[in-house]
Design an enzyme around this catalytic site. Structure first.
Site, PDB file in Angstrom:
ATOM      1  N   HIS A 106     -21.380 -26.992  11.581  1.00  9.84           N
ATOM      2  CA  HIS A 106     -22.523 -27.855  11.857  1.00  9.84           C
ATOM      3  C   HIS A 106     -23.322 -28.209  10.608  1.00  9.84           C
ATOM      4  O   HIS A 106     -24.280 -28.981  10.702  1.00  9.84           O
ATOM      5  CB  HIS A 106     -23.451 -27.182  12.879  1.00  9.84           C
ATOM      6  N   ASP A 307     -28.109 -32.550   4.580  1.00  7.14           N
ATOM      7  CA  ASP A 307     -28.058 -32.194   5.994  1.00  7.14           C
ATOM      8  C   ASP A 307     -26.668 -32.481   6.526  1.00  7.14           C
ATOM      9  O   ASP A 307     -26.048 -33.481   6.135  1.00  7.14           O
ATOM     10  CB  ASP A 307     -29.085 -33.004   6.796  1.00  7.14           C
TER      11      ASP A 307
END
Length: 695
Positions: A106, A307
């Site tokens: 993730h 991110d």
């Protein structure tokens, strides 16, 4: 089935290795990472315990489920459990347990030069390669992982097909961008009460208080916005929601203190009796409140320093049910920045540029805001969290087991038709209509010392003519030249011609569009022409009069004389009230109107295909100049864009780069082949068509 961990071991595993090492390292911030053998041992131990519990669950399942019930799937998630798969596989094979093993990360996977800093990097790679398939958000992370597998472990890899051979197995690597429950956020936005009472425009930020989120950079960019664009004062408020995170870690405590001080300083600097520039919420808010903020914000800033994906961007898009909608600004260093091309891209490290992006978002015309948001919403609605899960399961069910050889050429060959197959076939698909927007100088015709010498090559002209004869292809030539000049240079009837960067447009039926110019600039053009001719037209420099604008050319000027000459010409142009725009060895004096190749492109598409043009056509734009960047930015995410350049340092918003006008010709030939293959056999091939336009 729960996993019980000793508190001290868990702290060393979670705060020490996971958040103290992997989190900063995988976010490409190695200076913040600590490498401790004790933390690593705790990580190994916890992964071992999770693996053993998984084996027990598989054994129970094997006893309870009938033999024909299918193969169980073990799906491991995130950087906390990167070693577990290898242990699960080793034990399961000893006990003859049948299963499929998948992993999804993730967060970003870093490039080799950063990943190699981790002392136990080979164990991490082998742990993840214990799976049958490894999923990442975007292809860049996949390629980083494949590269590390080859360079650290010596694995045989296939970069094209994203395969890694390890331990006698072939592991499939796949980009599978995560998504959100789209319809759930739509319903939240519809039901949420209004919580923003102010009439001011809200620029919204929603983040965990984490050093990867770029919050300090964001505040500084907003401060710069208020400095450079005082017209936004008392009209715009930054609403920054910072959710507490790892409050027991000193680094995060220091970040909170820095944020508090920065907010206080900026508010103290700009606050008026009726307005404070920043509203800062440190804490958690309800989903109803969040949906309301998303729905009513004019701009959302999703600008992390790094991110994996960032679902805030997707949640904001889902909640944009108002008309006109807001504008999404994303960082290129988030996975969302790779996927959500219709958003405005903002590099958080470039404070001045980030401020200008916020300004552009706040002043964006309604039609462009609506167009961009419609594209974003359509994609997120289709590619929701259920689609993501189905994609993962589908990929797990069609595993590749064949060997893949990676054959790499020693040198890059000239651009061929094959170079466009994968990219344009995938983009165009079965769409019946194509809008082809092309610059002239440096794109269709090679750059020449004088504009009159930039002649369209005969083969390019013939190919364009054949494309123009196809009813499904609409061609527009958008140039900085005078519109009549570019039409004369191309010499093909039935095309749309745009001159002076779109200020003048001649449609195929002969109708004209002329963007209005302030009256006072009509006389200023001749005055500026005379001034430039008197003061800087020497040593081979000259001025081209294009009617609505002027171009100062210095192609033939000795290189050592150019800097002073360019500076003087720029000063004269700007002093006269014109905008000075850079071009190939030239400076263009443009009237101060909000119109460029980007706005002109959208106008041409809307005129040719109607208000819903974006639903029915595919678009290709190719240009070589900085002026073409306006179109590439305006069409970002809505078109396949090409920048023609041989420079290694040029910055571009284009999707792809082409090395020359010859490669543009190759692309045109590919399009001709592609669209001709669709013609019924009884149709006349464009090679045999007459020289006139047959549409």
């Amino acid at each position: 089935m729960s996993v019980h961990i000793d508190p001290k071991i868990f702290d060393s595993y979670y705060n020490g290795c996971c958040n103290g090492t992997f989190w900063p390292l995988f976010h490409s911030m190695p200076d913040r990472a600590m490498f401790c053998a004790e933390h690593w041992r705790a990580y190994v131990q916890v992964n071992q315990e999770f693996a053993e519990k998984t084996i027990k669950a598989l054994e129970i399942l094997a006893k309870e489920e009938p033999a024909d019930s299918g193969t169980p799937l073990v799906w491991i998630h995130d950087y906390h459990l990167m070693l577990a798969a290898n242990t699960i596989r080793n034990i399961a094979e000893e006990r003859n347990l049948k299963f499929k093993l998948g992993f999804f990360l993730h967060i970003p996977f870093p490039p080799w030069d950063i990943f190699r800093l981790f002392p136990w990097s080979d164990e991490i790679l082998q742990g993840m390669l214990g799976c049958d398939m490894v999923g990442f958000h975007i292809e860049d992370y996949c390629l980083n992982f494949v590269d590390c597998c080859q360079r650290r472990l010596g694995c045989r890899v296939d970069r094209k097909n994203l395969l890694v051979e390890h331990g006698g197995r072939t592991v499939r690597i796949r980009p599978l961008p995560i998504a959100i429950p789209y319809e759930r956020f739509v319903q939240l936005a519809k039901a949420a009460p209004r919580v923003i009472d102010s009439k001011q425009k809200i620029v919204l930020g929603v983040d965990r208080l984490d050093y990867t989120k770029g919050l300090v950079h964001r505040l500084k960019a907003f401060e710069t916005l208020l400095e450079k664009h005082p017209e936004h004062r008392e009209k715009v408020t930054l609403l920054q929601i910072a959710v507490p995170s790892r409050t027991d870690v000193k680094e995060y405590q220091d970040l909170k203190e820095e944020m508090d001080q920065l907010v206080g300083r900026i508010n103290g600097r700009f606050t008026t009796p009726n307005w404070s520039p920043i509203r800062y919420i440190y804490g958690c808010i309800s989903q109803d409140e969040l949906a309301s903020f998303y729905r009513d914000a004019a701009v959302a800033l999703v600008t992390p320093l790094r991110d994996g994906m960032n679902l805030v961007a997707k949640e904001f898009v889902a909640c944009q049910i108002n008309s006109p909608p807001g504008v999404l600004v994303v960082s290129p260093f988030a996975g969302a920045g790779e996927m959500m091309h219709e958003a405005l891209i903002s590099n958080p490290y470039e404070i001045d540029a980030a401020a200008e992006v916020i300004h552009r978002a706040l002043t964006m015309p309604e039609d462009e805001r609506t167009l961009r948001m419609n594209y974003l919403r359509k994609r997120e609605k289709v590619h929701d969290v259920n689609y993501w899960m189905r994609s993962f399961l589908k990929a797990m069910g069609t595993l590749i087991t064949e060997d893949g050889d990676d054959v790499l050429p020693t040198t890059m060959q000239p651009v061929t038709l094959d170079d466009f197959d994968e990219y344009l076939t995938k983009y165009i698909g079965n769409t019946s209509k194509l809008a082809l927007l092309l610059d002239y100088d440096g794109t269709l015709a090679p750059i020449a010392p004088h504009p009159d010498m930039a002649v369209l090559p005969e083969e390019t002209k013939r190919t364009l003519q054949r494309l123009a004869n196809l009813s499904d292809v609409h061609i527009s030539i958008i140039s900085g030249r005078n519109v009549h000049n570019v039409k004369e240079m191309v010499g093909i009837e039935g095309l749309t011609y745009a001159g002076n960067h779109g200020l003048e447009i001649i449609h195929p039926d002969g109708s004209r569009f002329v963007h209005p110019i302030p009256v006072e600039f009509e006389s200023k053009v001749s005055d500026l022409l005379k001034t430039l001719q008197e003061q800087v037209c020497r040593d081979g420099a000259w001025v081209e009069n294009k009617g609505a604008l002027l171009t100062f050319h210095y192609t033939n000027t000795p290189v050592d004389l150019r800097p002073e000459m360019v500076a003087t010409a720029t000063q004269l142009i700007e002093s006269a009230g014109f905008k000075a725009g850079k071009a190939h060895c030239a400076i263009e004096a443009k009237p101060p109107v909000q119109w460029n190749k980007g706005r002109a492109s959208i106008y041409i598409l809307r005129t040719a295909f109607g208000l819903d043009w974006s639903e029915r056509i595919k678009i290709i734009y190719a240009g070589d100049d900085v002026t073409d960047e306006d179109a590439m930015e305006a069409l970002k995410g809505m078109a396949a864009t090409f920048r023609v350049t041989q420079s290694q340092i040029v910055r571009t918003a284009a999707d792809r780069r082409l090395p020359s006008t010859d490669s543009v010709l190759t692309m045109l030939k590919w399009l001709e082949r592609h669209f001709c293959e669709r013609l019924p056999r009884a149709s006349v091939h464009p090679e045999d068509a007459s020289s006139g336009n047959t549409r």
